[in-house]
Design a protein around this motif. Structure first.
Motif, PDB file in Angstrom:
ATOM      1  N   ASP A  98       0.835  -1.189   0.000  1.00 23.79           N
ATOM      2  CA  ASP A  98       0.000   0.000   0.000  1.00 23.79           C
ATOM      3  C   ASP A  98       0.878   1.251   0.000  1.00 23.79           C
ATOM      4  N   ASP A 148      -0.827  -1.731  -6.120  1.00 18.85           N
ATOM      5  CA  ASP A 148      -1.390  -1.090  -4.930  1.00 18.85           C
ATOM      6  C   ASP A 148      -2.499  -1.973  -4.384  1.00 18.85           C
ATOM      7  N   SER A 197      -6.708   4.906   0.657  1.00 20.63           N
ATOM      8  CA  SER A 197      -5.520   5.231  -0.112  1.00 20.63           C
ATOM      9  C   SER A 197      -5.218   6.719  -0.096  1.00 20.63           C
ATOM     10  N   ALA A 255       1.360   4.679  -2.933  1.00 20.32           N
ATOM     11  CA  ALA A 255       1.871   3.676  -3.873  1.00 20.32           C
ATOM     12  C   ALA A 255       2.083   4.275  -5.257  1.00 20.32           C
ATOM     13  N   TYR A 276       1.976   1.648 -12.495  1.00 18.87           N
ATOM     14  CA  TYR A 276       1.178   1.596 -11.277  1.00 18.87           C
ATOM     15  C   TYR A 276      -0.107   0.849 -11.592  1.00 18.87           C
ATOM     16  N   TYR A 313      -3.670  -0.717  -9.804  1.00 17.26           N
ATOM     17  CA  TYR A 313      -4.462  -0.737  -8.589  1.00 17.26           C
ATOM     18  C   TYR A 313      -5.277  -2.024  -8.526  1.00 17.26           C
TER      19      TYR A 313
END
Lengths: 367, 629
Positions: free
Chosen positions: B538, B591, B598, B602, B613, B615
């Motif tokens: 995270d 993430d 959040s 991340a 990245y 999620y």
């Protein structure tokens, strides 16, 4: 065979050298590891079983066993000096010209000179290049005499014998492809450097490796008829025996081999007898049904599973001098014949062996 | 030149080398030592102790396949027109010593060949149109710098004696090293080995020769063999080869001490150098307590040695278990407290190495030959000859004609090769990609994350068998990151070693990045050029690098203000991210934070790392693999 000249001398000469220098540990002196030994012997009795893959811990005698196998194999008859170890019948079939020549010659019976040689066990070293495995143009002859001549490779030498690959999971991918092709067809086709040759290459493929060194390609795994698993022996008495025999062998290999010769001789006799009778072994419907149901229950695709089960069961019966393969024989070969054919589930933690044992128990309980 | 006795420290290694000199059945010695501790000097000094005709061959870690196994002898082949084979390094070491400095840096394929040849005692050459069998029975002396990573287990298993790594810190010892070195330099400069030194060498050689002669007469009792086997069982040693090595080591030790029967000391040494380094687990918990008690009482026992001697000899004859106990108790001081420190269990972590070999287009597997100039390439001789072969008759005629017209008679070459015939080798590097899964094992959702990461790692391996990819798994929790799975291709190993997944504690994200960077470095040294980091977190780091290294007590204490502490953590992460980025590491940050919590940590991290990245709050193994492929 196409009409390409073949280089003979080198390979046959080396065969002789190897046979003289190597002193193998006797097969019968190997302690324990019964599954592995049985798998090897079944393949000797019936090569159609399709080879064996031996996976297991380091230092458990995998390669010792395979190399030892050479000394208990019976002899085979080939045409004298034939680089492909062919029998006279095969040569006549392959080479109509030779047949004609022989027929026209003085010997009306078309007799080719033959010789007896030990069944070859050919080692495929990891660093082998494709040209040495398949064979290639004889460069010396090409350069010095201007002759296009084929120099046979390891596959030729292994015809009618065993091809052994230690650390098979480390073998280069493109060599694995070549081996799969040849093992499936029984023929080696060479089209390179202006050479065009096709020769028989039927052999029992024996592989060994350590599962920790790397995964084996599933296609390669499927090619092996049997899959033996071996682990470290934990019985203290057996381990002491291993140490004792190993030391005796290392101290004086010749004397050790001589001491085990009676057992070796007995095993050789047994193998020869089994080879003779294996074709006559019958398998009653009950046992066949059992094999089929076992494969169904385990969800095994295709029919290779049942076929291997049946062949291995018959070979086992022959080895034990029986003329009939029973349900019990199927059960005894089920593990090595099926453990590599189960569907692979990445997160499955139950061992393949356990699943087979369970299926066997369930089938037993039902009937 | 320094002699064997000149080398200070490395005492256990010296003892192991002496055993090897006495009994070649031990196959080899490996010992770890840091740069400059005299490991190469020791190996060379060892060679001087062997009979004069024993070859000493040094194997460079970047050796090529043809140099290793043997190949065409270029000169001789061209001169004669027939294939002449040149023996490789392994065959040249026959009857002597093969020395490898950097055993852990050997290329994967070189390692495989080495193992194969050690098993067979011969080199089977089947390459480039050549076919030959060369005998190659040698003993292997291998050294390595533990900071460059571990020696693979497949090779360690073939080596009889494994000397555990010990740091040499004693200041007196260090001074002694310098002093002796200095003295020796001076005597070398004077042009001779000093009398004392050559006496030493003679004495040691005589001792070894004597022990060799005695070796076949040394007797070991069945109970003693049984004790070694018991010890090997309770340490979880894999395979049966180690038993034989242990017995051989005990025999060698007895022979070296001039005895005809094996005693407790011999067994203890065999345990230390053969069995302990191969342990995959510690003896059972109650065994261990018992052995620790014994260890505590050990000094007493040695004090009463005189009267104890007979009693223990009697015990030897009756109870193998007792000898085993004795053995393990003596060894318990050396048993690592932590099973993670056993090389055969989970391989130890290494620090970043300064010596990574770079990728070379001249290495890897020779796959095919192409036309080309020889500059900067390696000539594919066989293929060149093949290309030239059809033209020989014509060219010889041309050469003859040309000669007669010019009237300068010189012998026509056996083979006429022209520029257009030249073929050069193309190599394919077997290297694949190293995937490093770094998984946040802290907090409540850690169990799920770990399980899915394990699933993804195994899936990746199963798909990757053709690409030769490798997978490593790093978990970070508590004070520091830990490598749970060293880079591996094996599904089986991944399943086994990821069986227990520890979770809970703080989030040492920085330590995870550093560990990943180290793994990538080591992999590059082994010829895996590319690494991809899959970071599942995270992004909320709360333990810095200081927390991950307890040795740094002298480092400044973190400031008490929590805000500046957080800023410091962020700065540290940013620095490390830049390091990874500069090193060419590809990164994917997954993430796993639930949406409403959040705060974008991340995604910020992914930005710093220059990576992707993704999620995936409830990341499943399938999803992860999809992201990767």
């Amino acid at each position: 065979m196409t009409a390409v000249e073949v280089t003979h001398a080198r390979s046959s000469e080396r065969n002789g050298v190897m046979a003289r220098t190597a002193v193998n540990y006797p097969f019968t002196a190997i302690v324990g590891q019964d599954e592995m030994k049985l798998c090897l012997l079944l393949n000797v009795i019936d090569p159609r079983i399709g080879g064996v893959m031996i996976m297991g811990h380091r230092g458990t005698g995998k390669s010792t066993a395979v190399r030892a196998l050479a000394d208990v194999l019976p002899m085979l008859t080939r045409v004298k000096g034939d680089p492909f170890n062919r029998s006279p019948e095969e040569v006549l079939l392959d080479e109509p010209n030779a047949a004609k020549a022989a027929a026209n010659g003085s010997a009306q019976s078309a007799k080719l000179k033959t010789e007896r040689i030990p069944v070859p066990v050919v080692d495929l070293p990891l660093g082998a290049t494709e040209d040495r495995v398949c064979g290639t143009i004889d460069i010396e002859a090409a350069l010095t005499q201007g002759v296009k001549r084929f120099e046979p490779g390891l596959l030729a030498r292994a015809n009618r014998g065993f091809l052994y690959i230690d650390e098979v999971n480390l073998l280069d991918d493109h060599l694995v492809d070549v081996l799969l092709d040849v093992a499936a067809s029984g023929w080696n086709v060479v089209e390179r450097e202006g050479i065009s040759v096709r020769h028989p290459a039927r052999f029992v493929l024996v592989g060994s490796g350590n599962p920790e060194e790397g995964e084996l390609r599933p296609q390669l795994l499927d090619r092996f008829g049997l899959h033996a698993r071996i682990t470290t022996i934990t019985d203290v008495a057996q381990r002491m025996e291993i140490v004792r025999r190993r030391r005796a062998f290392d101290a004086d290999p010749q004397a050790f081999v001589a001491a085990w010769e009676p057992q070796q001789k007995a095993l050789r006799r047994r193998i020869t007898a089994a080879q003779k009778h294996v074709a006559d072994v019958e398998m009653p419907d009950d046992a066949l049904m059992f094999a089929a149901e076992l494969c169904m229950r385990l969800g095994i695709d295709g029919h290779r599973g049942e076929l291997t089960l049946a062949r291995a069961a018959c070979a086992l019966a022959a080895f034990e001098g029986r003329r009939c393969a029973a349900r019990e024989d199927v059960k005894r070969v089920a593990l090595p014949a099926l453990r590599h054919r189960l569907r692979r589930d990445p997160l499955e933690t139950t061992d393949a062996g356990e699943r087979i044992e369970r299926a066997l128990a369930e089938l037993e309980a039902r009937t | 030149m320094l002699t064997f006795a000149d080398i200070v420290g490395l005492d256990t290694a010296k003892q192991a080398l002496l055993l090897l000199a006495v009994n070649p059945a031990l196959a080899g010695v490996t010992f770890a030592a840091t740069v400059g501790s005299g490991k190469s000097t020791l190996a060379r000094a060892f060679a001087a102790l062997l009979p004069d005709d024993a070859p000493f061959v040094e194997l460079p870690v970047n050796v090529t396949e043809d140099r290793l196994l043997g190949g065409l002898d270029l000169e001789a082949t061209l001169a004669s027109g027939t294939r002449v084979i040149e023996r490789g390094l392994l065959a040249r070491a026959h009857g002597g010593v093969l020395y490898v400095d950097g055993l852990n840096l050997l290329d994967h394929s070189v390692m495989a060949y080495l193992i194969e040849v050690m098993t067979r005692g011969a080199v089977h050459v089947e390459r480039e149109g050549l076919s030959a069998v060369h005998p190659a029975r040698f003993v292997l002396v291998g050294t390595y710098d533990p900071s460059d990573g571990e020696v693979p287990r497949g090779l360690l298993d073939r080596i009889g004696l494994i000397v555990p790594f010990a740091l040499q810190t004693d200041a007196d010892l260090r001074a002694e090293v310098v002093r002796r070195n200095h003295l020796r330099r001076r005597s070398d400069a004077a042009g001779c080995l000093s009398e004392a030194a050559s006496d030493e060498v003679h004495m040691l050689r005589a001792m070894i020769a004597d022990a060799r002669a005695r070796l076949s007469q040394v007797h070991i009792q069945d109970e003693q063999v049984e004790a070694l086997i018991h010890a090997s069982l309770s340490l979880g040693v894999e395979g049966n080869r180690a038993d034989v090595f242990a017995v051989q080591a005990a025999l060698a030790k007895a022979a070296l001490d001039g005895r005809n029967s094996v005693d407790d000391d011999d067994l203890r040494l065999a345990l230390r150098l053969v069995l302990l380094p191969r342990a995959t687990r510690l003896p059972e918990a109650d065994d261990r307590r018992k052995t620790e008690d014994d260890a505590a009482s050990l000094p007493n026992r040695s004090n009463q040695n005189h009267e104890g001697q007979e009693a223990s000899n009697e015990a030897l004859q009756t109870q193998p278990e007792q000898i085993e106990e004795l053995l393990l108790s003596a060894a318990s001081a050396e048993l690592p407290k932590d099973v993670l420190n056993l090389p055969f269990a989970v391989q130890r972590r290494g620090r970043s190495g300064g010596r990574g070999a770079t990728l070379n287009s001249q290495r890897g597997r020779f796959v095919r030959a192409v036309e080309g100039a020889p500059q900067g390439n390696r000539i594919a001789l066989l293929q060149t000859l093949m290309a030239a072969a059809p033209w020989q008759a014509v060219r010889r005629r041309e050469a003859r004609d040309g000669q007669s017209s010019r009237a300068i008679p010189h012998a026509a070459p056996r083979v006429c090769i022209r520029k257009e015939d030249l073929r050069v080798k193309r190599f394919r590097d077997k290297a694949g990609m190293l995937y490093i899964f770094a998984v946040d094992a802290s907090g409540s959702m850690a169990i799920n994350r770990m399980r899915e990461a394990k699933g993804a790692a195994i899936r990746l391996l199963q798909d990757a068998y053709v690409h030769r990819d490798q997978v490593a798994l790093v978990a970070f929790r508590g004070r520091r990151a830990q490598v749970l799975l060293q880079p591996s291709q094996s599904v089986e190993r991944a399943k086994r070693e990821l069986d227990v997944l520890p979770t809970g504690g703080g989030t040492p994200l920085a330590s995870a990045l550093l560990t990943a960077w180290q793994l990538a470095r080591q992999a590059r040294g082994r010829g895996i050029p590319q690494a991809t980091l899959v970071l599942m977190t995270d992004g909320r780091a709360n333990v810095g690098l200081e927390g991950s290294d307890s040795d740094r007590s002298d480092a400044q204490l973190p400031p008490s203000d929590p805000r500046s502490q957080k800023a410091q953590l962020q700065a540290e992460l940013q620095r490390l991210a830049a390091l990874l980025r500069a090193d060419g590491m590809q990164t994917i940050v997954i993430d796993t934070q639930a949406n409403y919590l959040s705060r974008g940590e991340a995604s910020k991290l992914a930005e710093w790392l220059g990576g992707r990245y993704v999620y995936l709050p409830n990341a499943r193994a399938e999803q992860i693999t999809k992201v990767l492929t």
